[in-house]
Motif scaffolding. Structure first.
Motif, PDB file in Angstrom:
ATOM      1  N   MET A   1       1.034  -1.100   0.156  1.00 36.70           N
ATOM      2  CA  MET A   1      -0.120   0.042  -0.071  1.00 36.70           C
ATOM      3  C   MET A   1       0.932   1.202  -0.093  1.00 36.70           C
ATOM      4  SD  MET A   1      -3.192   0.711  -0.232  1.00 36.70           S
ATOM      5  CE  MET A   1      -4.756   1.449   0.443  1.00 36.70           C
ATOM      6  N   ALA A   2       1.926   1.313   0.689  1.00 37.38           N
ATOM      7  CA  ALA A   2       2.853   2.312   0.889  1.00 37.38           C
ATOM      8  C   ALA A   2       3.414   2.546  -0.664  1.00 37.38           C
ATOM      9  CB  ALA A   2       3.899   2.114   1.747  1.00 37.38           C
ATOM     10  N   LYS A   3       3.564   1.550  -1.413  1.00 30.23           N
ATOM     11  CA  LYS A   3       4.459   1.962  -2.656  1.00 30.23           C
ATOM     12  C   LYS A   3       3.361   2.484  -3.500  1.00 30.23           C
ATOM     13  CE  LYS A   3       6.877  -0.143  -6.323  1.00 30.23           C
ATOM     14  NZ  LYS A   3       7.330  -1.457  -7.086  1.00 30.23           N
ATOM     15  N   ALA A   4       2.164   2.136  -3.585  1.00 35.36           N
ATOM     16  CA  ALA A   4       1.067   2.558  -4.464  1.00 35.36           C
ATOM     17  C   ALA A   4       0.793   4.055  -3.916  1.00 35.36           C
ATOM     18  CB  ALA A   4      -0.313   1.849  -4.123  1.00 35.36           C
ATOM     19  N   ASP A   5       0.695   4.421  -2.751  1.00 35.66           N
ATOM     20  CA  ASP A   5       0.582   5.906  -2.123  1.00 35.66           C
ATOM     21  C   ASP A   5       1.856   6.691  -2.892  1.00 35.66           C
ATOM     22  OD1 ASP A   5      -1.577   5.200  -0.903  1.00 35.66           O
ATOM     23  OD2 ASP A   5      -0.725   5.206   1.008  1.00 35.66           O
ATOM     24  N   ARG A   6       3.006   6.288  -2.636  1.00 37.42           N
ATOM     25  CA  ARG A   6       4.291   6.908  -3.096  1.00 37.42           C
ATOM     26  C   ARG A   6       4.140   7.093  -4.591  1.00 37.42           C
ATOM     27  NH1 ARG A   6       8.754   5.327  -5.491  1.00 37.42           N
ATOM     28  NH2 ARG A   6       8.603   3.333  -5.168  1.00 37.42           N
ATOM     29  N   LEU A   7       3.833   6.157  -5.509  1.00 33.26           N
ATOM     30  CA  LEU A   7       3.631   6.199  -6.647  1.00 33.26           C
ATOM     31  C   LEU A   7       2.420   7.222  -7.008  1.00 33.26           C
ATOM     32  CD1 LEU A   7       4.181   2.687  -8.214  1.00 33.26           C
ATOM     33  CD2 LEU A   7       5.824   4.587  -8.049  1.00 33.26           C
ATOM     34  N   GLU A   8       1.520   7.262  -6.471  1.00 26.36           N
ATOM     35  CA  GLU A   8       0.364   8.286  -6.518  1.00 26.36           C
ATOM     36  C   GLU A   8       0.636   9.689  -6.289  1.00 26.36           C
ATOM     37  OE1 GLU A   8      -4.044   9.076  -5.229  1.00 26.36           O
ATOM     38  OE2 GLU A   8      -3.359   7.019  -4.690  1.00 26.36           O
ATOM     39  N   ARG A   9       1.654   9.913  -5.316  1.00 26.74           N
ATOM     40  CA  ARG A   9       2.368  11.123  -4.967  1.00 26.74           C
ATOM     41  C   ARG A   9       3.030  11.687  -6.153  1.00 26.74           C
ATOM     42  NH1 ARG A   9       2.304   9.110   0.263  1.00 26.74           N
ATOM     43  NH2 ARG A   9       4.725   8.741  -0.084  1.00 26.74           N
ATOM     44  N   LEU A  10       3.803  10.693  -6.535  1.00 27.88           N
ATOM     45  CA  LEU A  10       4.824  10.911  -7.632  1.00 27.88           C
ATOM     46  C   LEU A  10       3.990  11.388  -8.995  1.00 27.88           C
ATOM     47  CD1 LEU A  10       7.829  11.052  -8.454  1.00 27.88           C
ATOM     48  CD2 LEU A  10       7.621   8.593  -9.269  1.00 27.88           C
ATOM     49  N   ASP A  11       3.109  10.758  -9.149  1.00 33.59           N
ATOM     50  CA  ASP A  11       2.367  10.988 -10.384  1.00 33.59           C
ATOM     51  C   ASP A  11       1.627  12.281 -10.266  1.00 33.59           C
ATOM     52  OD1 ASP A  11       1.547  10.682 -13.188  1.00 33.59           O
ATOM     53  OD2 ASP A  11      -0.598   9.724 -12.113  1.00 33.59           O
ATOM     54  N   THR A  12       1.039  12.660  -9.138  1.00 32.45           N
ATOM     55  CA  THR A  12       0.485  13.958  -8.866  1.00 32.45           C
ATOM     56  C   THR A  12       1.654  15.059  -9.224  1.00 32.45           C
ATOM     57  OG1 THR A  12      -1.143  13.224  -7.454  1.00 32.45           O
ATOM     58  CG2 THR A  12      -0.631  15.581  -7.242  1.00 32.45           C
ATOM     59  N   ARG A  13       2.804  14.987  -8.414  1.00 29.20           N
ATOM     60  CA  ARG A  13       4.066  15.681  -8.642  1.00 29.20           C
ATOM     61  C   ARG A  13       4.413  16.006 -10.128  1.00 29.20           C
ATOM     62  NH1 ARG A  13       6.152  20.288  -7.948  1.00 29.20           N
ATOM     63  NH2 ARG A  13       8.521  20.223  -8.238  1.00 29.20           N
TER      64      ARG A  13
END
Length: 113
Positions: A1-13
């Protein structure tokens, strides 16, 4: 779950930085469309190159950041910057001037938005 959140934040950035790039490019294109040569580096004018070098460097820095994020996300490289860099450099004698080229780029970007 943490990786998915990190990737989502990266995509937003990534989206934010791409928008920042577009805004900077549009500002530079408007300046060029108004008659200030140098952005496309069609002429061997040292003053124009020196004047536009910080703009091109800032765009390239943003594009490098975007490409790194896109690579992490498994996306294609940032095409807008690659297209812009390909449009720079010496032009044929019968090519349109930089102001007209900038206007065409602005129209293209407006149509894509």
């Amino acid at each position: 779950m943490a990786k998915a959140d990190r990737l989502e934040r990266l995509d937003t950035r990534r989206g934010e930085v791409e928008e920042e790039y577009r805004a900077a490019l549009i500002a530079a294109l408007r300046d060029t469309a108004a008659g200030r040569w140098g952005l496309f580096d069609h002429q061997k004018d040292k003053a124009a190159r020196a004047r536009t070098a910080p703009v091109v460097a800032a765009l390239s820095e943003l594009a490098d950041e975007i490409d790194a994020m896109r690579d992490t996300l498994g996306l294609e490289p940032f095409a807008l910057h690659h297209d812009f860099m390909a449009a720079r450099g010496p032009a044929a004698a019968d090519a349109v001037g930089e102001p007209k080229q900038a206007k065409a780029w602005l129209e293209r970007m407006d149509a894509a938005a």
